[in-house]
Design an enzyme around this catalytic site. Structure first.
Site, PDB file in Angstrom:
ATOM      1  N   HIS A  98       0.853  -1.200   0.000  1.00  0.00           N
ATOM      2  CA  HIS A  98       0.000   0.000   0.000  1.00  0.00           C
ATOM      3  C   HIS A  98       0.888   1.250   0.000  1.00  0.00           C
ATOM      4  O   HIS A  98       1.954   1.258   0.608  1.00  0.00           O
ATOM      5  CB  HIS A  98      -0.918   0.001   1.226  1.00  0.00           C
ATOM      6  CG  HIS A  98      -1.962   1.069   1.144  1.00  0.00           C
ATOM      7  ND1 HIS A  98      -1.699   2.373   1.464  1.00  0.00           N
ATOM      8  CD2 HIS A  98      -3.252   1.029   0.731  1.00  0.00           C
ATOM      9  CE1 HIS A  98      -2.801   3.102   1.262  1.00  0.00           C
ATOM     10  NE2 HIS A  98      -3.763   2.299   0.821  1.00  0.00           N
ATOM     11  N   GLU A 170      -4.270   1.998  -6.935  1.00  0.00           N
ATOM     12  CA  GLU A 170      -4.721   3.083  -6.070  1.00  0.00           C
ATOM     13  C   GLU A 170      -3.811   4.287  -6.282  1.00  0.00           C
ATOM     14  O   GLU A 170      -2.735   4.374  -5.662  1.00  0.00           O
ATOM     15  CB  GLU A 170      -4.643   2.657  -4.599  1.00  0.00           C
ATOM     16  CG  GLU A 170      -5.386   1.375  -4.291  1.00  0.00           C
ATOM     17  CD  GLU A 170      -5.723   1.269  -2.813  1.00  0.00           C
ATOM     18  OE1 GLU A 170      -6.920   1.218  -2.509  1.00  0.00           O
ATOM     19  OE2 GLU A 170      -4.801   1.269  -1.973  1.00  0.00           O
TER      20      GLU A 170
HETATM   21  P1  13P Z   1      -9.962   5.836   0.828  1.00  0.00           P
HETATM   22  O1  13P Z   1     -11.098   5.054   0.223  1.00  0.00           O
HETATM   23  O2  13P Z   1     -10.260   6.306   2.223  1.00  0.00           O
HETATM   24  O3  13P Z   1      -9.495   6.948  -0.078  1.00  0.00           O
HETATM   25  O4  13P Z   1      -8.740   4.825   0.991  1.00  0.00           O
HETATM   26  C1  13P Z   1      -8.424   3.986  -0.085  1.00  0.00           C
HETATM   27  C2  13P Z   1      -7.360   3.032   0.302  1.00  0.00           C
HETATM   28  O5  13P Z   1      -6.231   3.405   0.530  1.00  0.00           O
HETATM   29  C3  13P Z   1      -7.728   1.620   0.426  1.00  0.00           C
HETATM   30  O6  13P Z   1      -6.591   0.872   0.664  1.00  0.00           O
END
Ligand code: 13P
Length: 253
Positions: A98, A170
């Site tokens: 992440h 992400e």
């Molecule tokens: P948010 O949905 O709060 O932006 O976070 C996304 C995330 O990092 C999931 O791992």
């Protein structure tokens, strides 16, 4: 159409009482079966893993994960948790790489590769997170960056191993309180590239970053998106249940 994976990481939120309430509410709502065409998953803090496992029950339709795990099976690694320990606590998924871990805890392409291999070795699903910063995006390097992150972490895997991997794209600029939701237009090209490279070879390619109840359906409509990885919107159980409904409706189209 592939199963839509829709899940949440609680990150560093929720005490045990809050975690119990969320997981218990989900179990009651699902009544033993996942929404058609949807694979739910939840990734609590380490301290809540066994508690949530106990509440969901063995054989739950909801997969359980941890937010990180070390690449070694055991040893003198103070503060770390291994994949066998996570598995022992009931985890089936290991989240890896992440952006918050890359930024604050020194996670690199090299460590993500070791961790993906460790998860696969023990039969857990690696959930590999990739994503570019705002600066890389501004310089036009998004696609190259995420393909490099993915290729580096997945290097050397055989077809069968790769088929057990889930990728979550992400973009860092879209994550969290300081993020802004990505538009569908901004995601077409990255998902086209990820899809070309991986869509027939991995379990799924998820989108994450400021997913909310207003944009979830549109995000699921992007070609090669096969699920959502959600933070804030899913921390309230009602938000998560609504996301599951949106995904079920999408899967039924
Ligand atoms: P948010 O949905 O709060 O932006 O976070 C996304 C995330 O990092 C999931 O791992």
């Amino acid at each position: 159409m592939s199963t839509l994976w829709v899940g949440t990481s609680w990150k560093m939120t929720k005490n045990l009482a809050e975690g119990r309430a969320w997981a218990g509410g989900l179990r009651e709502h699902l009544e033993g079966s996942a929404p058609t065409g949807v694979q739910p998953f939840v990734i609590p803090s380490f301290t809540a893993t066994t508690t949530v496992r106990g509440i969901l029950g063995e054989g739950s339709p909801v997969l359980l994960g941890v937010q990180n795990a070390h690449w070694e099976d055991a040893g003198a690694w103070t503060g770390e948790v291994s994949v066998p320990q996570a598995q022992d606590a009931g985890a089936q998924i290991v989240e890896i790489g992440h952006s918050e871990r890359r930024e604050h805890f020194g996670e690199t392409v090299a460590t993500t590769r070791l961790k993906v291999a460790a998860a696969l070795r023990h039969g857990l699903t690696p959930l590999l997170c990739i994503g570019e910063s705002a600066a890389i995006k501004a310089a036009g390097g998004s696609t190259e960056h995420i393909l490099e992150q993915a290729a580096g972490a997945l290097e050397g895997l055989g077809t069968e191993e790769l088929s057990r991997v889930v990728i979550a794209y992400e973009p860092i600029w879209a994550i969290g309180e300081s993020g802004r939701p990505a538009t569908v237009e901004e995601l077409i090209e990255p998902f086209a590239s990820l899809g070309r490279a991986y869509s027939d070879r991995v379990t799924g390619i998820l989108y994450g970053g400021s997913v909310n109840l207003d944009n979830a359906a549109d995000l699921l409509g992007i070609e090669h998106v096969t699920g959502l990885f959600v933070g804030r919107t899913a921390w309230r159980l009602e938000g998560y249940l609504e996301l599951l409904r949106i995904a079920e409706a999408h899967a039924a189209r």
